[in-house]
Design an enzyme around this catalytic site. Structure first.
Site, PDB file in Angstrom:
ATOM      1  N   CYS A 174       0.838  -1.203   0.000  1.00  0.00           N
ATOM      2  CA  CYS A 174       0.000   0.000   0.000  1.00  0.00           C
ATOM      3  C   CYS A 174       0.879   1.262   0.000  1.00  0.00           C
ATOM      4  O   CYS A 174       1.585   1.523  -0.961  1.00  0.00           O
ATOM      5  CB  CYS A 174      -0.988  -0.044   1.150  1.00  0.00           C
ATOM      6  N   HIS A 212      -3.389  -4.939   1.157  1.00  0.00           N
ATOM      7  CA  HIS A 212      -2.835  -5.224   2.478  1.00  0.00           C
ATOM      8  C   HIS A 212      -2.818  -6.738   2.732  1.00  0.00           C
ATOM      9  O   HIS A 212      -3.772  -7.279   3.310  1.00  0.00           O
ATOM     10  CB  HIS A 212      -3.677  -4.553   3.566  1.00  0.00           C
ATOM     11  N   GLU A 244      -1.329  -8.382   4.913  1.00  0.00           N
ATOM     12  CA  GLU A 244      -1.231  -8.695   6.344  1.00  0.00           C
ATOM     13  C   GLU A 244      -2.605  -8.773   7.010  1.00  0.00           C
ATOM     14  O   GLU A 244      -2.714  -9.257   8.141  1.00  0.00           O
ATOM     15  CB  GLU A 244      -0.363  -7.660   7.057  1.00  0.00           C
TER      16      GLU A 244
END
Length: 205
Positions: free
Chosen positions: A86, A176, A178
């Site tokens: 990002c 993202h 994660e």
């Protein structure tokens, strides 16, 4: 041999990236110790790095004011892997599309900030990613798009725009990775990236 992973911790989902790295390593029988990076002097000890999202101008300013930026450049120059996500992708790009950002110039791309909308426009999409057998559940939050590609390799697109790329040991994503339990993007960046030099199990023995 245990690996040392660094997560740039000036902004963003630090703990989530650390957990994803640990899951990706465990899936491959690797041991990894994760360190948070807020100051200079830690990156040179790291085998792999993650640079989370946040606000790209703030990330850029802090990386340079704290002396971390040149260490990240040296890490990549040594062929060690970096995952930039990002806003991290924006900072790592060769053209951030924003004069307030001092780019690291590690990925040969140009980006458009917030190309997929603001916070309220966040969404999840199933991406076909080169190197992954099944679609990846990508989470887009104030996501940039890649609007020009130089020498980088496009790994995934959404709405006809590149959203994941690889440039040597660096993997960058607009989304993202994660924020999902699926750690395959971290695995791809750190353990299956042909442009990265993480010691293999055979080399470590």
């Amino acid at each position: 041999m245990s690996l040392t992973a660094g997560v740039v911790a000036v902004q963003g989902d630090v703990e989530e990236h650390a957990a994803a790295i640990e899951r990706a390593a465990a899936a491959r029988g690797r041991e990894v110790a994760v360190r948070e990076i807020r100051d200079a002097g830690i990156v040179p000890d790291c085998d792999l790095l993650a640079m989370p999202g946040g606000e790209s101008t703030t990330i850029s300013r802090l990386l340079h004011s704290e002396g971390i930026a040149p260490e990240i450049r040296a890490h990549v120059a040594d062929g060690k892997p970096l995952l930039a996500t990002c806003a991290g992708l924006i900072v790592a790009a060769s053209d951030a599309g924003d004069g307030r950002v001092e780019e690291l110039e590690l990925i040969d791309i140009g980006v458009e900030r917030n190309a997929f909308g603001r916070q309220k426009d966040s969404f999840e999409a199933p991406l076909e990613v080169a190197g992954l057998d099944e679609p990846y559940p990508a989470v887009f939050i104030r996501a940039p798009a890649i609007d020009s590609v130089g020498d980088a390799e496009v790994l995934a697109t959404w709405d006809d725009r590149p959203v994941a790329v690889r440039d040597g040991p660096v993997v960058g994503t607009s989304f993202h990775p994660e924020l999902t339990a699926d750690s395959r993007i971290h695995g791809l960046a750190f353990f299956e990236n042909e442009g990265a030099s993480v010691p293999s199990l055979e080399e470590a023995q």
